[in-house]
Scaffold this motif. Structure first.
Motif, PDB file in Angstrom:
ATOM      1  N   GLN A   1      37.806  59.102  27.306  1.00 41.71           N
ATOM      2  CA  GLN A   1      36.811  58.287  26.601  1.00 41.71           C
ATOM      3  C   GLN A   1      36.554  58.836  25.194  1.00 41.71           C
ATOM      4  OE1 GLN A   1      36.078  55.525  27.758  1.00 41.71           O
ATOM      5  NE2 GLN A   1      36.659  55.735  29.912  1.00 41.71           N
ATOM      6  N   HIS A   2      37.629  59.187  24.523  1.00 42.06           N
ATOM      7  CA  HIS A   2      37.498  59.804  23.191  1.00 42.06           C
ATOM      8  C   HIS A   2      36.869  58.843  22.185  1.00 42.06           C
ATOM      9  CE1 HIS A   2      38.457  62.571  19.930  1.00 42.06           C
ATOM     10  NE2 HIS A   2      38.888  61.532  19.250  1.00 42.06           N
ATOM     11  N   LYS A   3      37.168  57.563  22.315  1.00 34.62           N
ATOM     12  CA  LYS A   3      36.634  56.588  21.358  1.00 34.62           C
ATOM     13  C   LYS A   3      35.117  56.520  21.401  1.00 34.62           C
ATOM     14  CE  LYS A   3      37.189  51.764  19.926  1.00 34.62           C
ATOM     15  NZ  LYS A   3      37.889  50.478  20.212  1.00 34.62           N
ATOM     16  N   ALA A   4      34.538  56.612  22.592  1.00 33.22           N
ATOM     17  CA  ALA A   4      33.083  56.512  22.731  1.00 33.22           C
ATOM     18  C   ALA A   4      32.388  57.865  22.656  1.00 33.22           C
ATOM     19  CB  ALA A   4      32.723  55.833  24.052  1.00 33.22           C
TER      20      ALA A   4
ATOM     21  N   GLY B   1      34.088  61.009  21.682  1.00 31.34           N
ATOM     22  CA  GLY B   1      34.850  62.035  20.991  1.00 31.34           C
ATOM     23  C   GLY B   1      34.005  62.843  20.025  1.00 31.34           C
TER      24      GLY B   1
ATOM     25  N   THR C   1      31.308  61.632  17.072  1.00 27.19           N
ATOM     26  CA  THR C   1      30.795  60.278  17.285  1.00 27.19           C
ATOM     27  C   THR C   1      29.267  60.337  17.376  1.00 27.19           C
ATOM     28  OG1 THR C   1      30.998  60.491  19.690  1.00 27.19           O
ATOM     29  CG2 THR C   1      32.871  59.520  18.509  1.00 27.19           C
TER      30      THR C   1
ATOM     31  N   GLU D   1      36.437  52.633  28.201  1.00 21.16           N
ATOM     32  CA  GLU D   1      37.729  51.979  28.365  1.00 21.16           C
ATOM     33  C   GLU D   1      38.394  52.360  29.689  1.00 21.16           C
ATOM     34  OE1 GLU D   1      39.687  53.462  24.918  1.00 21.16           O
ATOM     35  OE2 GLU D   1      38.977  51.826  23.639  1.00 21.16           O
TER      36      GLU D   1
ATOM     37  N   SER E   1      43.718  55.841  30.605  1.00 22.52           N
ATOM     38  CA  SER E   1      45.162  55.797  30.384  1.00 22.52           C
ATOM     39  C   SER E   1      45.878  56.558  31.486  1.00 22.52           C
ATOM     40  CB  SER E   1      45.497  56.413  29.024  1.00 22.52           C
ATOM     41  OG  SER E   1      45.167  57.795  29.020  1.00 22.52           O
TER      42      SER E   1
END
Length: 417
Positions: free
Chosen positions: A12-15, A17, A20, A149, A152
């Protein structure tokens, strides 16, 4: 096996990371009201547990966890009363985590709305459904929506390797001498797993860490059960001390890929939209894929058939008038024989509509006249007298139908004249 710190929450790096906004707020213990939205097994509950662990380190914050599955309005009111007492007597904030918050009805959501607004509660809700449809607008406006998300394949492998390590299971590629790693006692079997088995779980579980861990656990239980069976000779008994989990064991336990699909949720609309748009683009292979995603996920075949009937007129139209006949026949066939036999009927119809020439002429033309009728100002014009039906003598005397000439008869008269 749940992570206890943010750094251990993978995928969950996008949310979450580094640098952030949400990560900065969480590390500074300034937690706003949040709605965690994401597919099953992506880490929503794990993130809530991390926040709970952090809150225990600070006496100024109290963490409460409730599930919308079994909590009722009385439970919510009791929790709110306790939160008010904590704030009044001990100056402590209360963070409340609601799992499956979309299962709360409007009345239940309204119960804690004013307390979120005044700051008595900091709300953290987890949901697999689109908050725009499932959460009250007033409550949603007071929360920040965090989209998590689907994990992966790489993130899934990392989670599985960490789980295997915590269970004392060695990965053969990492430890060729696996027999020296397993079992804490001489009588305990050494459990190993092939890297291909880890990779297979990661691919088959479609980003759902919970399903992946359950699949790993099931495979281990199955192999242990086989190993505990009475052995015929000493050699077999020696071999049973070393248990290797292979790719075939994983596939046997999981049976098939975990398909993300919810007949009543957002994925239902996402998949039918994808089917429409790929047929519209004449991409029959991709259209068949989305059809299979829906049918294998348990979608009602008659729902799909009805959408194909609509597509036949809306997107194919007069470019191939037989498309509508094909779609209606597919609907009737599905109604007659049902699943699973009717899946090939739907597949034939999808391929036909994808290959058919496209025309939106009918849709555009009707849309234009519909807008004209809806947007007309003042009284609508009367039907002209010559276009009216005249079944009675009075209506004929009033001029109904007068001057109307049937095109078909007039053409025959001209030919014979």
């Amino acid at each position: 096996m749940r992570p206890s710190v943010l750094e251990a929450l993978v995928g969950q790096h996008k949310a979450l990371g580094e640098n952030t906004l949400l990560r900065t707020l969480l590390e500074s213990h300034e937690i706003p009201s949040l709605i965690l939205w994401g597919p099953p097994g992506c880490g929503k509950t794990s993130l809530a547990h991390i926040l709970a662990q952090n809150s225990k380190k600070h006496n100024s914050t109290r963490f409460v966890s409730l599930s919308a599955i079994n909590a009722n309005t009385n439970n919510i009111r009791e929790m709110i009363k306790q939160a008010q007492n904590e704030r009044r007597h001990f100056k402590r904030k209360t963070i409340v985590f609601f799992d499956e918050i979309h299962r709360f009805n409007k009345l239940q959501q309204d119960t804690f709305l004013p307390h979120v607004e005044c700051g008595t509660l900091t709300l953290i809700g987890a949901t697999t459904e689109n908050p725009s449809f499932q959460i009250n607008a007033a409550l949603l406006s007071r929360c920040r929506v965090i989209v998590l998300e689907k994990l992966s394949v790489e993130a899934m492998e990392s989670i599985l390797l960490r789980a295997a390590s915590s269970l004392g299971i060695s990965v053969l590629a990492q430890d060729k001498e696996a027999g020296s790693v397993g079992g804490s006692k001489e009588s305990d079997p050494c459990i190993c797993i092939e890297p291909e088995a880890i990779r297979t779980i990661a691919y088959l579980c479609d980003g759902d860490a919970r399903t992946a861990l359950n699949g790993l656990h099931l495979a281990i239980q199955g192999k242990l059960a086989v190993a505990k069976k009475p052995q015929c000779d000493k050699q077999q008994n020696t071999l049973s001390k070393r248990i290797v989990i292979q790719e075939v064991d994983i596939k046997e336990g999981l049976q098939r890929s975990h398909i993300l699909y919810d007949r009543a949720g957002e994925e239902h609309y996402n998949c039918i939209s994808a089917l429409h748009k790929t047929m519209r683009a004449s991409d029959e292979s991709t259209a068949l894929y989305w059809l299979a995603r829906m049918l294998e996920g348990g979608e009602d075949p008659l729902y799909v058939a009805r959408r194909l009937v609509r597509f036949a007129s809306e997107d194919v139209g007069l470019a191939d008038p037989l498309a509508l006949t094909q779609a209606v026949s597919a609907f009737q066939g599905c109604h007659l024989i049902g699943m699973p036999e009717c899946e090939v009927i739907l597949a034939q119809c999808v391929m036909y509509l994808a290959r058919a020439p496209k025309s939106v002429e009918v849709c555009v033309a009707y849309g234009a006249v519909k807008d004209s009728v809806r947007n007309h100002k003042g009284p609508l014009p009367c039907v002209p007298l010559h276009l009216r039906n005249a079944p009675t003598k009075l209506m004929k005397d009033l001029g109904y139908g007068k001057g109307y000439i049937h095109p078909g008869f007039s053409k025959q008269e001209e030919e014979h004249g």
